[in-house]
Design a protein around this motif. Structure first.
Motif, mmCIF file in Angstrom:
data_model
loop_
_atom_site.group_PDB
_atom_site.id
_atom_site.type_symbol
_atom_site.label_atom_id
_atom_site.label_comp_id
_atom_site.label_asym_id
_atom_site.label_seq_id
_atom_site.Cartn_x
_atom_site.Cartn_y
_atom_site.Cartn_z
ATOM 1 N N ILE A 189 5.182 10.438 -29.698
ATOM 2 C CA ILE A 189 5.434 11.512 -30.618
ATOM 3 C C ILE A 189 6.471 12.438 -30.520
ATOM 4 N N GLU A 190 7.207 12.263 -29.286
ATOM 5 C CA GLU A 190 8.414 13.203 -29.055
ATOM 6 C C GLU A 190 9.485 13.270 -29.813
ATOM 7 N N ARG A 191 9.743 12.049 -30.656
ATOM 8 C CA ARG A 191 10.904 12.337 -31.417
ATOM 9 C C ARG A 191 10.799 12.975 -32.433
ATOM 10 N N ILE A 192 9.622 13.594 -33.096
ATOM 11 C CA ILE A 192 9.213 14.456 -34.214
ATOM 12 C C ILE A 192 9.241 15.915 -33.738
ATOM 13 N N LEU A 193 9.135 16.139 -32.385
ATOM 14 C CA LEU A 193 8.984 17.474 -31.903
ATOM 15 C C LEU A 193 10.236 18.260 -31.868
ATOM 16 N N ASP A 194 10.215 19.542 -32.385
ATOM 17 C CA ASP A 194 11.208 20.507 -32.121
ATOM 18 C C ASP A 194 11.198 21.154 -31.025
ATOM 19 N N ASP A 195 9.866 21.663 -30.572
ATOM 20 C CA ASP A 195 9.441 22.423 -29.362
ATOM 21 C C ASP A 195 8.175 21.932 -28.691
ATOM 22 N N VAL A 196 8.330 22.145 -27.414
ATOM 23 C CA VAL A 196 7.094 21.655 -26.479
ATOM 24 C C VAL A 196 6.449 22.841 -25.801
ATOM 25 N N ILE A 197 5.157 22.835 -25.668
ATOM 26 C CA ILE A 197 4.277 23.692 -24.639
ATOM 27 C C ILE A 197 3.620 22.826 -23.911
ATOM 28 N N PHE A 198 3.756 23.065 -22.440
ATOM 29 C CA PHE A 198 3.005 22.243 -21.621
ATOM 30 C C PHE A 198 1.962 23.100 -21.007
ATOM 31 N N ILE A 199 0.611 22.498 -21.117
ATOM 32 C CA ILE A 199 -0.246 23.188 -20.466
ATOM 33 C C ILE A 199 -1.083 22.534 -19.431
ATOM 34 N N ASP A 200 -1.604 23.255 -18.337
ATOM 35 C CA ASP A 200 -2.230 22.261 -17.166
ATOM 36 C C ASP A 200 -3.288 23.321 -16.575
ATOM 37 N N LYS A 201 -4.443 23.117 -16.752
ATOM 38 C CA LYS A 201 -5.449 23.731 -15.724
ATOM 39 C C LYS A 201 -5.557 24.935 -16.485
ATOM 40 N N GLY A 202 -5.342 25.072 -18.005
ATOM 41 C CA GLY A 202 -5.591 26.308 -18.693
ATOM 42 C C GLY A 202 -4.714 27.105 -18.749
ATOM 43 N N LYS A 203 -3.389 27.007 -18.048
ATOM 44 C CA LYS A 203 -2.222 27.890 -18.028
ATOM 45 C C LYS A 203 -0.929 27.099 -18.725
ATOM 46 N N VAL A 205 2.743 26.050 -18.398
ATOM 47 C CA VAL A 205 3.608 25.913 -17.376
ATOM 48 C C VAL A 205 5.027 25.638 -17.770
ATOM 49 N N LEU A 206 5.084 25.592 -19.130
ATOM 50 C CA LEU A 206 6.587 25.212 -19.683
ATOM 51 C C LEU A 206 6.531 25.473 -21.150
ATOM 52 N N THR A 207 7.629 26.108 -21.480
ATOM 53 C CA THR A 207 7.842 26.020 -23.113
ATOM 54 C C THR A 207 9.405 25.963 -23.216
ATOM 55 N N SER A 208 9.770 25.234 -24.276
ATOM 56 C CA SER A 208 11.133 24.792 -24.402
ATOM 57 C C SER A 208 11.418 24.178 -25.911
#
Length: 231
Positions: A189-203, A205-208
């Protein structure tokens, strides 16, 4: 303008904390990936935005307003599991959506479902799981809203169905609207994404934005995710 703002959002079930101090913004006109391993809080966050769960603390704004009746009108939600009555025919499901959602575009839905060469009198129970997934996605994408939220739309379907899902997402959300996609199948799915939000253990950890992230790291989003989470 932000379609969604989550401020210091927490959610616990009993003594178990599922989300811990989540603060994110989803801008208008973007396709955003909410990425994380299974059980890390993605679905809980989505249900809070959709007003299907109540936060333990924190605030959620949709189009600047607290979640409630008006926010539900602005969001079209695809749940992780098929939520249609499988005893109904395609025609009956379309009529149900038309009567229930004032922003449902019946002509668009019939066009999308017609592309699948479906018999509109056929019951969902007679269809494969992949075909049921396609029907539900077509219905969700046929509402005229500000935010489409898709929870694991790629899970459990074959590669051809995944291609159909991606193409349907890309070509059928309203101009200016945003899409939030929760998934752990990042390479698909990454080819269609403008932005990403990484979530780990309820937190969080990265937005870009994806282009900046790939340029800075010299890796695909999938490779970055695998390195961070040692998948």
């Amino acid at each position: 303008m932000a379609v969604v703002e989550c401020k210091n959002l927490c959610k616990s079930f009993g003594k178990k904390k599922i989300l811990d101090d989540i603060s994110i913004t989803i801008p208008e006109g973007r396709i955003v990936g909410l990425l994380g391993k299974n059980g890390m809080g993605k679905s809980t966050l989505i249900k809070l935005i959709c007003d299907l769960l109540t936060p333990t603390s924190g605030e959620i704004l949709v189009n600047g307003l607290p979640v409630g009746v008006e926010s539900k009108k602005a969001i079209s939600y695809l749940p992780e599991r098929i939520a249609l009555d499988k005893t109904m025919s395609v025609d009956c499901v379309i009529e149900y959506y038309r009567d229930f959602y004032e922003n449902f575009d019946e002509a668009k839905a019939r066009r999308l479902l017609g592309d699948l060469d479906l018999d509109p009198t056929e019951k969902l129970s007679k269809m494969s799981k992949g075909m049921q997934e396609k029907v539900q996605l077509a219905l969700v994408m046929s509402r005229r809203v500000d935010l489409y939220i898709l929870d694991e739309p790629m899970g459990g379907v074959d590669p051809a169905t995944r291609d159909y899902i991606l193409d349907t997402i890309l070509t059928n959300f309203d101009e200016g609207a945003s899409v939030l996609i929760s998934t752990h199948l990042i390479s698909d799915i990454e080819r269609i994404l403008d932005d990403v939000i990484f979530i780990d253990k309820g937190k969080i950890v990265l937005t870009s934005d994806t282009d900046s992230l790939r340029e800075e790291e010299g890796l695909s989003v999938d490779e970055i995710f695998r390195r961070m989470f040692k998948c």
